[in-house]
Design a protein around this motif. Structure first.
Motif, PDB file in Angstrom:
ATOM      1  N   ASN A   1       0.858  -1.200   0.000  1.00 31.57           N
ATOM      2  CA  ASN A   1       0.000   0.000   0.000  1.00 31.57           C
ATOM      3  C   ASN A   1       0.885   1.239   0.000  1.00 31.57           C
ATOM      4  O   ASN A   1       2.120   1.132   0.002  1.00 31.57           O
ATOM      5  N   ALA A   2       0.260   2.417   0.021  1.00 30.58           N
ATOM      6  CA  ALA A   2       1.021   3.669  -0.091  1.00 30.58           C
ATOM      7  C   ALA A   2       2.004   3.840   1.075  1.00 30.58           C
ATOM      8  O   ALA A   2       3.150   4.249   0.877  1.00 30.58           O
ATOM      9  N   ALA A   3       1.561   3.502   2.289  1.00 28.24           N
ATOM     10  CA  ALA A   3       2.431   3.668   3.462  1.00 28.24           C
ATOM     11  C   ALA A   3       3.662   2.758   3.344  1.00 28.24           C
ATOM     12  O   ALA A   3       4.792   3.147   3.674  1.00 28.24           O
ATOM     13  N   ASP A   4       3.408   1.559   2.854  1.00 29.31           N
ATOM     14  CA  ASP A   4       4.484   0.590   2.666  1.00 29.31           C
ATOM     15  C   ASP A   4       5.504   1.118   1.650  1.00 29.31           C
ATOM     16  O   ASP A   4       6.714   0.974   1.824  1.00 29.31           O
ATOM     17  N   LEU A   5       4.987   1.766   0.617  1.00 30.92           N
ATOM     18  CA  LEU A   5       5.844   2.339  -0.431  1.00 30.92           C
ATOM     19  C   LEU A   5       6.779   3.400   0.158  1.00 30.92           C
ATOM     20  O   LEU A   5       7.977   3.408  -0.108  1.00 30.92           O
ATOM     21  N   ILE A   6       6.210   4.285   0.981  1.00 31.82           N
ATOM     22  CA  ILE A   6       7.013   5.350   1.617  1.00 31.82           C
ATOM     23  C   ILE A   6       8.084   4.720   2.516  1.00 31.82           C
ATOM     24  O   ILE A   6       9.233   5.154   2.535  1.00 31.82           O
ATOM     25  N   ARG A   7       7.689   3.660   3.242  1.00 33.98           N
ATOM     26  CA  ARG A   7       8.639   2.994   4.146  1.00 33.98           C
ATOM     27  C   ARG A   7       9.831   2.428   3.355  1.00 33.98           C
ATOM     28  O   ARG A   7      10.990   2.583   3.743  1.00 33.98           O
ATOM     29  N   ILE A   8       9.540   1.805   2.203  1.00 35.14           N
ATOM     30  CA  ILE A   8      10.599   1.224   1.361  1.00 35.14           C
ATOM     31  C   ILE A   8      11.558   2.323   0.880  1.00 35.14           C
ATOM     32  O   ILE A   8      12.777   2.167   0.902  1.00 35.14           O
ATOM     33  N   VAL A   9      10.974   3.464   0.472  1.00 40.72           N
ATOM     34  CA  VAL A   9      11.800   4.564  -0.021  1.00 40.72           C
ATOM     35  C   VAL A   9      12.666   5.128   1.114  1.00 40.72           C
ATOM     36  O   VAL A   9      13.853   5.390   0.931  1.00 40.72           O
ATOM     37  N   MET A  10      12.055   5.288   2.299  1.00 38.46           N
ATOM     38  CA  MET A  10      12.812   5.857   3.426  1.00 38.46           C
ATOM     39  C   MET A  10      13.953   4.921   3.842  1.00 38.46           C
ATOM     40  O   MET A  10      15.058   5.364   4.176  1.00 38.46           O
ATOM     41  N   THR A  11      13.689   3.608   3.788  1.00 39.36           N
ATOM     42  CA  THR A  11      14.743   2.634   4.117  1.00 39.36           C
ATOM     43  C   THR A  11      15.895   2.762   3.135  1.00 39.36           C
ATOM     44  O   THR A  11      17.074   2.765   3.508  1.00 39.36           O
ATOM     45  N   ALA A  12      15.552   2.916   1.829  1.00 40.36           N
ATOM     46  CA  ALA A  12      16.585   3.050   0.794  1.00 40.36           C
ATOM     47  C   ALA A  12      17.366   4.355   0.973  1.00 40.36           C
ATOM     48  O   ALA A  12      18.576   4.410   0.774  1.00 40.36           O
ATOM     49  N   GLN A  13      16.642   5.421   1.412  1.00 36.22           N
ATOM     50  CA  GLN A  13      17.325   6.720   1.620  1.00 36.22           C
ATOM     51  C   GLN A  13      18.318   6.627   2.775  1.00 36.22           C
ATOM     52  O   GLN A  13      19.408   7.164   2.716  1.00 36.22           O
ATOM     53  N   ARG A  14      17.928   5.908   3.844  1.00 37.19           N
ATOM     54  CA  ARG A  14      18.828   5.770   5.001  1.00 37.19           C
ATOM     55  C   ARG A  14      20.059   4.949   4.613  1.00 37.19           C
ATOM     56  O   ARG A  14      21.159   5.195   5.092  1.00 37.19           O
ATOM     57  N   ALA A  15      19.849   3.977   3.724  1.00 38.33           N
ATOM     58  CA  ALA A  15      20.955   3.086   3.333  1.00 38.33           C
ATOM     59  C   ALA A  15      21.925   3.761   2.375  1.00 38.33           C
ATOM     60  O   ALA A  15      23.069   3.359   2.249  1.00 38.33           O
ATOM     61  N   SER A  16      21.442   4.819   1.675  1.00 32.88           N
ATOM     62  CA  SER A  16      22.320   5.404   0.641  1.00 32.88           C
ATOM     63  C   SER A  16      23.306   6.398   1.230  1.00 32.88           C
ATOM     64  O   SER A  16      23.120   6.937   2.279  1.00 32.88           O
TER      65      SER A  16
END
Length: 211
Positions: free
Chosen positions: A196-211
């Protein structure tokens, strides 16, 4: 008095129906564009490789190679002008497929003239603005390990969502219809495995923290 508006650039129209070519020619010329019509994709390819128009309108059903084949040959995602597919009402799945292959948006037949001109104006303006801004999104530098890579346009749409834009706002910024934004979002969620949309934001935020 009565002067024609300053030319806004060329629009290439590809359709094997002379009535459609005539209608679009009249409508777009009155909107200030130079219109060049082609009856098939081969004729378009010969010109479009050496000359960049402001926009291309490409019918899904044309003789010889289909509109989708032509889109792939032009490498729609990387082509330096927006490409709209023209589709009949039964062609929506095909139009959605075209968007995955780099078409900016699609226009359904039968169409209203004034609506087309304003949609193309918006799309061309937004496209030009993004080109000059370098089009490298913050999302562009993110990696989603083990996931199918997003296309450049999907990354642009994803950036709009992570900034909190609605389908309508994202569509306005990117010059495409809210329904096409919705198609992109469904594709992005599938590629990134978001439920869902919230899950999508979570995935993006995880990727941002990892980069």
């Amino acid at each position: 008095m009565g002067e024609k508006p300053a030319p806004r650039g060329e629009i290439f129209v590809v359709d094997d129906d002379p009535a459609v070519r005539e209608t679009l020619s009249v409508v777009l010329s009155s909107g200030g564009y130079e219109v060049i019509c082609f009856a098939d994709g081969a004729a378009l390819l010969a010109v479009a490789r050496n000359r960049t128009p402001a926009c291309i309108l490409l019918d899904v059903h044309i003789p010889g190679k289909s509109g989708l084949d032509i889109l792939k040959e032009l490498r729609g995602e990387d082509y330096p002008a927006p490409i709209f597919m023209i589709s009949g009402q039964g062609d929506i799945p095909m139009a959605v497929n075209a968007i995955k292959n780099g078409a900016l948006d699609f226009i359904e037949k039968p169409f209203r003239g004034s609506e087309i001109v304003s949609r193309l104006n918006d799309a061309i303006t937004a496209f030009t603005r993004r080109q000059s801004a370098g089009s490298m999104t913050k999302i562009g530098s993110l990696h989603f390990p083990g996931r199918e890579p997003l296309t450049r346009r999907e990354r642009e749409v994803l950036e709009q969502f992570t900034a909190g834009a609605s389908n309508k706002e994202a569509g306005r910024t990117l010059g495409i219809s809210p329904r096409t934004i919705e198609d992109h979002r469904a594709n992005i969620m599938k590629k990134l495995g978001a439920r869902n949309a919230a899950d999508l934001i979570r995935i993006v935020m995880t990727a941002q923290r990892a980069s």
